[in-house]
Motif scaffolding. Sequence first.
Motif, PDB file in Angstrom:
ATOM      1  N   THR A 255       2.135   7.179  -6.572  1.00 18.94           N
ATOM      2  CA  THR A 255       1.342   8.175  -7.191  1.00 18.94           C
ATOM      3  C   THR A 255       1.964   9.349  -6.962  1.00 18.94           C
ATOM      4  N   LYS A 256       2.929   9.778  -6.205  1.00 19.35           N
ATOM      5  CA  LYS A 256       3.505  11.055  -5.955  1.00 19.35           C
ATOM      6  C   LYS A 256       4.257  11.466  -7.388  1.00 19.35           C
TER       7      LYS A 256
ATOM      8  N   TYR B 219      -6.779   2.918  -2.419  1.00 19.23           N
ATOM      9  CA  TYR B 219      -7.393   2.565  -1.003  1.00 19.23           C
ATOM     10  C   TYR B 219      -8.722   1.239  -0.910  1.00 19.23           C
TER      11      TYR B 219
ATOM     12  N   LYS C 182       1.235   4.401  -2.701  1.00 19.32           N
ATOM     13  CA  LYS C 182       1.089   5.597  -2.490  1.00 19.32           C
ATOM     14  C   LYS C 182       2.483   6.680  -3.115  1.00 19.32           C
ATOM     15  N   GLU C 183       3.436   5.935  -2.678  1.00 20.40           N
ATOM     16  CA  GLU C 183       4.480   6.843  -3.287  1.00 20.40           C
ATOM     17  C   GLU C 183       4.765   6.936  -4.826  1.00 20.40           C
TER      18      GLU C 183
ATOM     19  N   GLU D   9       0.696   7.789   8.409  1.00 26.22           N
ATOM     20  CA  GLU D   9       1.865   7.313   7.522  1.00 26.22           C
ATOM     21  C   GLU D   9       0.575   6.457   6.731  1.00 26.22           C
TER      22      GLU D   9
ATOM     23  N   ASP E 194      -2.478   7.562   5.642  1.00 26.26           N
ATOM     24  CA  ASP E 194      -2.856   8.513   4.943  1.00 26.26           C
ATOM     25  C   ASP E 194      -4.208   8.028   4.397  1.00 26.26           C
ATOM     26  N   TRP E 195      -5.022   7.578   4.987  1.00 25.66           N
ATOM     27  CA  TRP E 195      -6.297   6.996   4.308  1.00 25.66           C
ATOM     28  C   TRP E 195      -7.350   8.136   3.643  1.00 25.66           C
TER      29      TRP E 195
ATOM     30  N   ASP F  12      -5.384   6.240  -7.891  1.00 24.05           N
ATOM     31  CA  ASP F  12      -5.980   6.981  -6.806  1.00 24.05           C
ATOM     32  C   ASP F  12      -7.030   6.320  -6.293  1.00 24.05           C
TER      33      ASP F  12
ATOM     34  N   TYR G 104       0.797  -1.090  -0.032  1.00 27.68           N
ATOM     35  CA  TYR G 104      -0.223   0.028  -0.020  1.00 27.68           C
ATOM     36  C   TYR G 104       0.978   1.092   0.000  1.00 27.68           C
ATOM     37  N   PHE G 105       1.880   1.390   0.962  1.00 25.38           N
ATOM     38  CA  PHE G 105       2.748   2.501   0.856  1.00 25.38           C
ATOM     39  C   PHE G 105       3.518   2.338  -0.358  1.00 25.38           C
TER      40      PHE G 105
END
Length: 566
Positions: A135-136, A156, A132-133, A216, A218-219, A153, A128-129
């Motif tokens: 998408t940055k 989640y 998220k990275e 962390e 960030d839901w 996006d 998951y993390f």
Amino acid sequence: CLELIYNIPEFQQKHQHKTLLEDIQDAFKEGTEKWYINQRGLLTPKTESIKSELQAFNELANKLFIDLYAARNYYNNLFVRLGEDYFTTAFLTIDFMVARDVKKMMEALDNSSLECSEKVDKLTFQSYFTLKELTKYRLQLEPHNQSVKLKLDLLYEWFTPFVRLWFDFAHENSVSRIKKAVEIEEVEVIDSYVKYSTSAVDASCCIQQICDFWKELDWPAVDDAFLCITLNNLDHVRRCLQSLPEQLKFDKVISGLSSHGTNRADNCRDQLLKVIESGDENFKVKTSSLIDNIGKKMGVDINQFIQQFTKASENVDVYQAINPLLEYLDSNLIKLNECLFGGVFDKIVVKILNVVMENFWNLVSTKCMKSAKYYERLWDCLQMLLEFFVADGDGVKMNVILNDGFYEMSSSYLTKAKLDTGTLIGLYFKSKLEFQAKTNEFFGSLTFKVFYSSTAQSLFVNVIHANNLPVLDSNGYADPYVLVELYPNHIFKCPEKSTKIVKKTLDPYFGETFTFNISDKLCATDGAVVLFTVMDYNMIRKNDYAGECVVSINKVPGLSWDENVP
């Protein structure tokens, strides 16, 4: 060479009229897809299990980061000259394929078969993390592409079943740690009146770790109704907290402790008030954080509406162009007003105002040349937004809007940007007059007379003398002369006048009078001035600037205004 081939009509006809850039973009996309499929195949686990699938994906993610870094910092530079954005194509292709595979992998898992284990928890959270990275990398796109919605996006939604496992595991660890802490706890003495045990420290640490874990995580995308209830709950509990001293009769308790000593009573009062103040501050911080999240969530849509406004033709009425944004704000504010307490709703409205003004300022401050009409439309749009939020006195207070930094910058900028060139020139010379009135003498002084003759319909300028001019020649003197001009020059259209050159002096005497044939109505022009520029004459080099001053023409002696003069 390829460009020349693509310009050949016969080639175009057989090639279905596709351009070179379109073929290059297709090649980028196809190449990226093949590379991804190849890397995915190389990392296919030998045994099918959730652990092996997640491990393989995390290994693949490392290669994706390396490839995207190279695409952004190396390969993209090679194709920019062709007008093609290689990185954007590669990133969006990877976004599509990764999202497709991860969604498929998550949906294939049977929730009932998931086991709460440290290995699964760490692997799923790492995945998951990592996503998220990934998408940055959107922030590395060109500014006009950064608002694009990615397939990732929605990640989640795919990891929702695992959130329970992550928190179950964190809960079990916290409970186990607190139980052990209670078994071996010791008493800690802060002062003679306040004591607590080591288990309290461990419990506080566990709670903080859960908070850090949530940050962390960030839901995103909290349900709006649930968010409104949370805000109302915070506000309600905060109000109850503020009434505790009265309900618990703190004064009576403190008075009872006074018999044991004044210091003891004072310490108790201070401790009780600190607890309430700390709780109140925590509620404020949490409420502000949730309100910021609402603003951030709405900010994406607000930005899109503002961008749509800029794309509307100048022939389209301003209200019609900005109305979609106003309708969006109105519908959302109505929903929020129905769900929230009055005090909380007021804070959210102010936050949404700030978000709107921030996005509007980003549009206004774009560094590109636009016409005065364009900025006039933006000014009209700003006034409509102001009117919307004021809501006939029932909305945001005017002083709150005027104190919003982004509104203030937009209003100040557009006040001038929407004006025509002539008016801006007038404002420029008015500002020079104001600056000159506040400024001490820098480069000496110039003595002159300016008066108007209604009979002759002429302005007379008498340049008398100058004193204490700066040294501009190697001999310790200067060869000064004075240029006399009327501004704004597009109004007066008079050629500049020049005095004679006076050699080798810093205190020249000129004694010359110049006549400008202009009407008294022109003298009333806002910002109309006589500009005196003192120059130093050089025979070979360019003449040197010695100084300047301006005088307003609006109120020179000899002018007599009547009703017909503007």
